[in-house]
Design an enzyme around this catalytic site. Sequence first.
Site, PDB file in Angstrom:
ATOM      1  CB  ALA A 254      -1.029   0.086   1.152  1.00 30.23           C
TER       2      ALA A 254
ATOM      3  N   GLY B  53       1.874   2.923  -2.806  1.00 31.07           N
ATOM      4  CA  GLY B  53       1.830   3.622  -3.880  1.00 31.07           C
ATOM      5  C   GLY B  53       1.499   5.091  -3.524  1.00 31.07           C
TER       6      GLY B  53
ATOM      7  NE  ARG C 143      -1.481   6.962 -12.960  1.00 28.80           N
ATOM      8  CZ  ARG C 143      -1.290   5.658 -13.577  1.00 28.80           C
ATOM      9  NH1 ARG C 143      -2.272   5.627 -14.587  1.00 28.80           N
ATOM     10  NH2 ARG C 143      -0.967   4.723 -13.036  1.00 28.80           N
TER      11      ARG C 143
ATOM     12  CE  LYS D 210      -3.407   3.527  -6.108  1.00 26.99           C
ATOM     13  NZ  LYS D 210      -2.754   3.412  -7.355  1.00 26.99           N
TER      14      LYS D 210
ATOM     15  CD  GLN E 147       8.642   0.368  -1.080  1.00 24.34           C
ATOM     16  OE1 GLN E 147       7.377   0.680  -1.449  1.00 24.34           O
ATOM     17  NE2 GLN E 147       9.553  -0.159  -2.175  1.00 24.34           N
TER      18      GLN E 147
ATOM     19  CB  THR F   5       6.441  -5.046  -6.948  1.00 17.73           C
ATOM     20  OG1 THR F   5       7.196  -5.352  -7.924  1.00 17.73           O
ATOM     21  CG2 THR F   5       5.135  -4.000  -7.179  1.00 17.73           C
TER      22      THR F   5
ATOM     23  N   GLY G 126       2.570  -6.685 -17.195  1.00 16.76           N
ATOM     24  CA  GLY G 126       3.803  -7.828 -17.574  1.00 16.76           C
ATOM     25  C   GLY G 126       3.113  -8.872 -18.548  1.00 16.76           C
TER      26      GLY G 126
ATOM     27  CG  ASN H 229       2.117 -10.444 -13.175  1.00 17.71           C
ATOM     28  OD1 ASN H 229       1.235 -11.100 -12.369  1.00 17.71           O
ATOM     29  ND2 ASN H 229       3.083  -9.729 -12.727  1.00 17.71           N
TER      30      ASN H 229
ATOM     31  CE1 TYR I  97     -33.371  13.462  13.162  1.00 18.14           C
ATOM     32  CE2 TYR I  97     -33.892  14.981  14.909  1.00 18.14           C
ATOM     33  CZ  TYR I  97     -33.295  14.068  14.428  1.00 18.14           C
ATOM     34  OH  TYR I  97     -31.886  13.949  14.921  1.00 18.14           O
TER      35      TYR I  97
HETATM   36  C1  UD1 Z   1       2.817  -4.594 -11.651  1.00 17.25           C
HETATM   37  C2  UD1 Z   1       3.685  -5.799 -12.201  1.00 17.25           C
HETATM   38  C3  UD1 Z   1       3.166  -6.291 -13.598  1.00 17.25           C
HETATM   39  C4  UD1 Z   1       1.447  -6.368 -13.762  1.00 17.25           C
HETATM   40  C5  UD1 Z   1       0.873  -5.216 -12.985  1.00 17.25           C
HETATM   41  C6  UD1 Z   1      -0.792  -5.437 -12.803  1.00 17.25           C
HETATM   42  C7  UD1 Z   1       5.624  -5.680 -11.307  1.00 17.25           C
HETATM   43  C8  UD1 Z   1       7.093  -5.401 -11.440  1.00 17.25           C
HETATM   44  N1  UD1 Z   1       4.998  -5.617 -12.178  1.00 17.25           N
HETATM   45  O1  UD1 Z   1       3.020  -3.581 -12.237  1.00 17.25           O
HETATM   46  O2  UD1 Z   1       3.688  -7.250 -14.136  1.00 17.25           O
HETATM   47  O3  UD1 Z   1       1.141  -6.747 -14.991  1.00 17.25           O
HETATM   48  O4  UD1 Z   1       1.350  -5.023 -11.757  1.00 17.25           O
HETATM   49  O5  UD1 Z   1      -1.395  -4.305 -12.459  1.00 17.25           O
HETATM   50  O6  UD1 Z   1       5.215  -6.130 -10.134  1.00 17.25           O
HETATM   51  N2  UD1 Z   1       4.124  -0.713  -4.771  1.00 17.25           N
HETATM   52  C9  UD1 Z   1       4.697  -0.417  -3.599  1.00 17.25           C
HETATM   53  N3  UD1 Z   1       6.155   0.106  -3.483  1.00 17.25           N
HETATM   54  C10 UD1 Z   1       6.759   0.146  -4.816  1.00 17.25           C
HETATM   55  C11 UD1 Z   1       6.166  -0.184  -5.919  1.00 17.25           C
HETATM   56  C12 UD1 Z   1       4.901  -0.496  -5.882  1.00 17.25           C
HETATM   57  O7  UD1 Z   1       4.326  -0.632  -2.600  1.00 17.25           O
HETATM   58  O8  UD1 Z   1       7.998   0.590  -4.600  1.00 17.25           O
HETATM   59  C13 UD1 Z   1       2.735  -1.194  -4.751  1.00 17.25           C
HETATM   60  C14 UD1 Z   1       1.790   0.003  -5.619  1.00 17.25           C
HETATM   61  O9  UD1 Z   1       1.437   0.948  -4.645  1.00 17.25           O
HETATM   62  C15 UD1 Z   1       0.822  -1.135  -6.211  1.00 17.25           C
HETATM   63  C16 UD1 Z   1       1.322  -2.306  -6.417  1.00 17.25           C
HETATM   64  O10 UD1 Z   1       2.782  -2.219  -5.505  1.00 17.25           O
HETATM   65  O11 UD1 Z   1      -0.320  -1.394  -5.256  1.00 17.25           O
HETATM   66  C17 UD1 Z   1       1.852  -2.396  -7.791  1.00 17.25           C
HETATM   67  O12 UD1 Z   1       2.758  -1.784  -8.174  1.00 17.25           O
HETATM   68  P1  UD1 Z   1       2.570  -0.791  -9.830  1.00 17.25           P
HETATM   69  O13 UD1 Z   1       3.689   0.301  -9.906  1.00 17.25           O
HETATM   70  O14 UD1 Z   1       1.195  -0.460  -9.942  1.00 17.25           O
HETATM   71  O15 UD1 Z   1       3.015  -1.951 -10.777  1.00 17.25           O
HETATM   72  P2  UD1 Z   1       2.648  -1.881 -12.117  1.00 17.25           P
HETATM   73  O16 UD1 Z   1       3.650  -1.107 -13.038  1.00 17.25           O
HETATM   74  O17 UD1 Z   1       1.261  -1.861 -12.294  1.00 17.25           O
END
Ligand code: UD1
Length: 459
Positions: free
Chosen positions: A12, A14, A18, A25, A78, A84, A149, A178, A357
């Site tokens: 969580a 992120g 946007r 979010k 984090q 991720t 992915g 993915n 009321y």
């Molecule tokens: C990720 C997958 C991708 C998949 C997609 C599906 C990876 C590298 N890629 O991409 O293969 O198709 O999800 O939606 O995993 N987050 C953190 N810390 C970070 C980075 C991300 O907590 O440093 C959290 C984000 O808040 C989010 C989730 O991890 O909830 C996924 O991160 P996001 O940046 O959306 O990954 P995608 O590029 O969508």
Amino acid sequence: MEQRTCLAIVLAAGEGTRMRSSLPKVLHAIGGRPLIAHVLSAAVEAGGADIAVVVGPGRDDVAVAARKLAPRAKVFEQRERLGTAHAVLAARVAIERKTDGKLADDILVMFADTPLVRPETLRLLRDALAKGAGVAVLGFTPKDPGGYGRLVMQGDELVSIREEKDASPAERAIGFCNGGLMALAGTHALTILDRIGNANSKGEYYLTDAVAIARDMGLKAVAIETEEDDVRGINTKAQLAETEAVLQSRLRGAAMDAGVTLVAPETVFLSSDTKLGRDVTIEPNVVFGPGVTVEDGAVIRSFSHLEGAHVGKGARVGPFARLRPGAKLGTDVHIGNFVEVKQATIEAGAKANHLAYIGDARVGEGANVGAGVITCNYDGTDKHRTDIGKGAFIGTNSSLVAPVTIGDRAYIGSGSVVTKDVPADALALERSEQVIKEGWAARLREVKELRKKKQKKTD
Ligand code: UD1
Ligand code: MG
């Protein structure tokens, strides 16, 4: 399978830029509760006895919400957003933790902005681990694979996941994508995660690299195919609304399957925790906020809004009724149009059919609350209670100035402002005596006619 232990790690961290919102979010709501709440409850239902939530730096609001929703959850920060896999490793302490000398069997990695994942889908991932896979991911075939992915398959084995930015044209042509959520065998998870590097186009630690690394370690990786809705992620307000629509259609479907009549399902808005009994009828355009229970056979008529309320068996609510938190309606109660009930118990068979009321009150069994009756519960600083006895009759347009008690079967004359307690079986009447002046109206008309004639002459 039930014997296997499970740690769910919910990402969580992120930024949610946007969403263009000051609210994080994952605290935006669908179905009347925050996105992260949906994910946490799916994790718990799928057997995630241990939960770790990874939040961004300084996100105390998310940490507080997570602890409130899942009191046993451990929250990790984090500090930098480096991908991720890096986010998962923020919960290293949870992954390393042993219970009875044993690491968790299954580790589920979930995204807090992907709220529609169903517990049964998570269980399929866990099943795959139980059958010997080292890594199991959720695959789906979106209409537009852009940004996801790609899952590189060899027969029924998953060979690797290639992020779009790093994919070759041939890999980009793959439609199987993915979903993001993943399950890792607990005994291997740390070894796999620690081997993930950041030599890729984004310079991030990709969780998706876990697949190739696991295979390199001689473990099996599999993809479990699921519906797109299960892995629907939210980045924008428009996606929030689309996801709400999917959730609403699931909730309506489940209600109808359980024996509820929805006359126009697409116009009824439910909360995830709405409980509707058998043979409940919901007319068009009704909104259920969180915390509502409606018992068997009750009817909720059009344009009513309910929140934190209990509706007893066979009760009738609306049209245009508002039940606010703490409204408790007993069996066969009638609450009609433009009636608002808040923090009040309305006992069996009592009626308030129009324009009233009722707040901070009890309305006794079989009592009748007339049109325009108001419980004056607030003196500008404090709230006070009104107690209306069994079978009492509150005449129209009466104001009951709380604190006040109306005894059983007492009668309040219409238009009274009641400031003193009324004993059982008594009549309370508070209004100035009516004056009759015979012929007064006729005389008024005559005077007016005469004035008009005079005016015409002088014109
Ligand atoms: C990720 C997958 C991708 C998949 C997609 C599906 C990876 C590298 N890629 O991409 O293969 O198709 O999800 O939606 O995993 N987050 C953190 N810390 C970070 C980075 C991300 O907590 O440093 C959290 C984000 O808040 C989010 C989730 O991890 O909830 C996924 O991160 P996001 O940046 O959306 O990954 P995608 O590029 O969508
Ligand atoms: Mg994403």
